[in-house]
Design a protein around this motif. Structure first.
Motif, mmCIF file in Angstrom:
data_model
loop_
_atom_site.group_PDB
_atom_site.id
_atom_site.type_symbol
_atom_site.label_atom_id
_atom_site.label_comp_id
_atom_site.label_asym_id
_atom_site.label_seq_id
_atom_site.Cartn_x
_atom_site.Cartn_y
_atom_site.Cartn_z
ATOM 1 N N UNK A 102 0.828 -1.190 0.000
ATOM 2 C CA UNK A 102 0.000 0.000 0.000
ATOM 3 C C UNK A 102 0.864 1.243 0.000
ATOM 4 N N UNK A 103 1.959 1.172 0.783
ATOM 5 C CA UNK A 103 2.857 2.310 0.865
ATOM 6 C C UNK A 103 3.483 2.580 -0.490
ATOM 7 N N UNK A 104 3.774 1.498 -1.259
ATOM 8 C CA UNK A 104 4.364 1.673 -2.584
ATOM 9 C C UNK A 104 3.375 2.377 -3.538
ATOM 10 N N UNK A 105 2.105 2.019 -3.447
ATOM 11 C CA UNK A 105 1.098 2.639 -4.315
ATOM 12 C C UNK A 105 0.988 4.128 -4.019
ATOM 13 N N UNK A 106 0.951 4.486 -2.785
ATOM 14 C CA UNK A 106 0.869 5.901 -2.421
ATOM 15 C C UNK A 106 2.090 6.663 -2.907
ATOM 16 N N UNK A 107 3.242 6.047 -2.805
ATOM 17 C CA UNK A 107 4.465 6.709 -3.274
ATOM 18 C C UNK A 107 4.406 6.878 -4.797
ATOM 19 N N UNK A 108 3.931 5.820 -5.497
ATOM 20 C CA UNK A 108 3.821 5.890 -6.945
ATOM 21 C C UNK A 108 2.850 6.996 -7.369
ATOM 22 N N UNK A 109 1.679 7.070 -6.750
ATOM 23 C CA UNK A 109 0.690 8.123 -7.061
ATOM 24 C C UNK A 109 1.286 9.492 -6.766
ATOM 25 N N UNK A 110 1.989 9.622 -5.668
ATOM 26 C CA UNK A 110 2.591 10.916 -5.325
ATOM 27 C C UNK A 110 3.622 11.318 -6.370
ATOM 28 N N UNK A 111 4.380 10.367 -6.863
ATOM 29 C CA UNK A 111 5.371 10.664 -7.896
ATOM 30 C C UNK A 111 4.692 11.064 -9.215
ATOM 31 N N UNK A 112 3.649 10.301 -9.589
ATOM 32 C CA UNK A 112 2.924 10.636 -10.831
ATOM 33 C C UNK A 112 2.279 12.020 -10.743
ATOM 34 N N UNK A 113 1.719 12.321 -9.576
ATOM 35 C CA UNK A 113 1.110 13.651 -9.408
ATOM 36 C C UNK A 113 2.172 14.741 -9.485
ATOM 37 N N UNK A 114 3.318 14.434 -8.976
ATOM 38 C CA UNK A 114 4.397 15.425 -8.994
ATOM 39 C C UNK A 114 4.814 15.753 -10.427
ATOM 40 N N UNK A 115 4.754 14.754 -11.310
ATOM 41 C CA UNK A 115 5.139 15.025 -12.696
ATOM 42 C C UNK A 115 3.937 15.386 -13.559
ATOM 43 N N UNK A 116 2.730 15.426 -12.992
ATOM 44 C CA UNK A 116 1.546 15.867 -13.716
ATOM 45 C C UNK A 116 0.872 14.794 -14.542
ATOM 46 N N UNK A 117 1.090 13.547 -14.252
ATOM 47 C CA UNK A 117 0.473 12.469 -15.019
ATOM 48 C C UNK A 117 -0.864 11.998 -14.451
ATOM 49 N N UNK A 118 -1.184 12.423 -13.278
ATOM 50 C CA UNK A 118 -2.459 12.033 -12.688
ATOM 51 C C UNK A 118 -3.315 13.278 -12.534
ATOM 52 N N UNK A 119 -4.489 13.199 -13.075
ATOM 53 C CA UNK A 119 -5.422 14.328 -12.967
ATOM 54 C C UNK A 119 -6.619 13.862 -12.168
ATOM 55 N N UNK A 120 -6.861 14.516 -11.124
ATOM 56 C CA UNK A 120 -8.002 14.153 -10.291
ATOM 57 C C UNK A 120 -9.275 14.649 -10.954
ATOM 58 N N UNK A 121 -10.238 13.779 -11.110
ATOM 59 C CA UNK A 121 -11.515 14.171 -11.707
ATOM 60 C C UNK A 121 -12.541 14.376 -10.611
ATOM 61 N N UNK A 122 -13.143 15.497 -10.629
ATOM 62 C CA UNK A 122 -14.182 15.826 -9.662
ATOM 63 C C UNK A 122 -15.509 15.791 -10.399
ATOM 64 N N UNK A 123 -16.452 14.994 -9.957
ATOM 65 C CA UNK A 123 -17.742 14.939 -10.654
ATOM 66 C C UNK A 123 -18.381 16.324 -10.771
ATOM 67 N N UNK A 124 -18.944 16.638 -11.981
ATOM 68 C CA UNK A 124 -19.621 17.912 -12.197
ATOM 69 C C UNK A 124 -18.716 19.024 -12.647
ATOM 70 N N UNK A 125 -17.426 18.788 -12.781
ATOM 71 C CA UNK A 125 -16.536 19.845 -13.244
ATOM 72 C C UNK A 125 -16.167 19.606 -14.707
ATOM 73 N N UNK A 126 -15.780 20.647 -15.363
ATOM 74 C CA UNK A 126 -15.390 20.564 -16.764
ATOM 75 C C UNK A 126 -13.938 20.988 -16.868
ATOM 76 N N UNK A 127 -13.154 20.131 -17.458
ATOM 77 C CA UNK A 127 -11.742 20.457 -17.627
ATOM 78 C C UNK A 127 -11.591 21.414 -18.803
ATOM 79 N N UNK A 128 -10.676 22.291 -18.736
ATOM 80 C CA UNK A 128 -10.460 23.201 -19.859
ATOM 81 C C UNK A 128 -9.457 24.266 -19.514
ATOM 82 N N UNK A 129 -9.193 25.104 -20.485
ATOM 83 C CA UNK A 129 -8.289 26.222 -20.287
ATOM 84 C C UNK A 129 -9.138 27.447 -19.987
ATOM 85 N N UNK A 130 -8.892 28.071 -18.925
ATOM 86 C CA UNK A 130 -9.679 29.227 -18.532
ATOM 87 C C UNK A 130 -8.786 30.436 -18.407
#
Length: 134
Positions: free
Chosen positions: A1-29
């Motif tokens: 479990x600790x390895x997964x959290x570290x992996x997600x933290x690393x991916x987020x640090x490089x911008x490969x993981x985008x958190x999706x929030x229901x009801x929001x629209x992604x875009x350039x604003x």
């Protein structure tokens, strides 16, 4: 479990993981004023430009038969279609309208006073709320 959290933290640090929030629209604003919609400038008609319009009415309203009808057809139609008479709501008193046509719009240059009186009498006889031809 600790390895997964570290992996997600690393991916987020490089911008490969985008958190999706229901009801929001992604875009350039971009920042700007809210509530203002800029309208495009009207296009200038170029040489050879065409404009499409619908069919023009090709009829003249039939006026009520009566003394003065020919004067109305002859004099009033110098400036406007006699259809204007039948298009507008019936007037209880045509005198102010006749005065406007004669004085404001220059009808007195073309319509003799005697003819104007007959036109007024015709309009009063056939185009008031009580007498309008249906």
């Amino acid at each position: 479990m600790k390895r997964i959290l570290i992996l997600v933290a690393l991916l987020m640090a490089v911008g490969l993981v985008v958190a999706e929030v229901p009801g929001t629209v992604a875009g350039q604003w971009t920042q700007g004023t809210l509530g203002v919609i800029l309208q495009p400038a009207p296009a200038a008609a170029g040489e050879g430009a065409t404009i499409k319009i619908g069919a023009l009415p090709m009829y003249t309203a039939e006026l009520a038969d009566g003394e003065g009808k020919e004067l109305v057809m002859g004099y009033c139609s110098i400036c406007h279609s006699v259809t204007y008479i039948t298009m507008q709501p019936p007037l209880a008193n045509w005198k102010p309208t006749m005065d406007k046509m004669m004085k404001t719009y220059g009808g007195e240059k073309f319509i003799p006073a005697e003819a104007a009186e007959k036109i007024l009498a015709y309009l009063q006889a056939y185009y008031t709320p009580q007498t309008r031809k249906q």
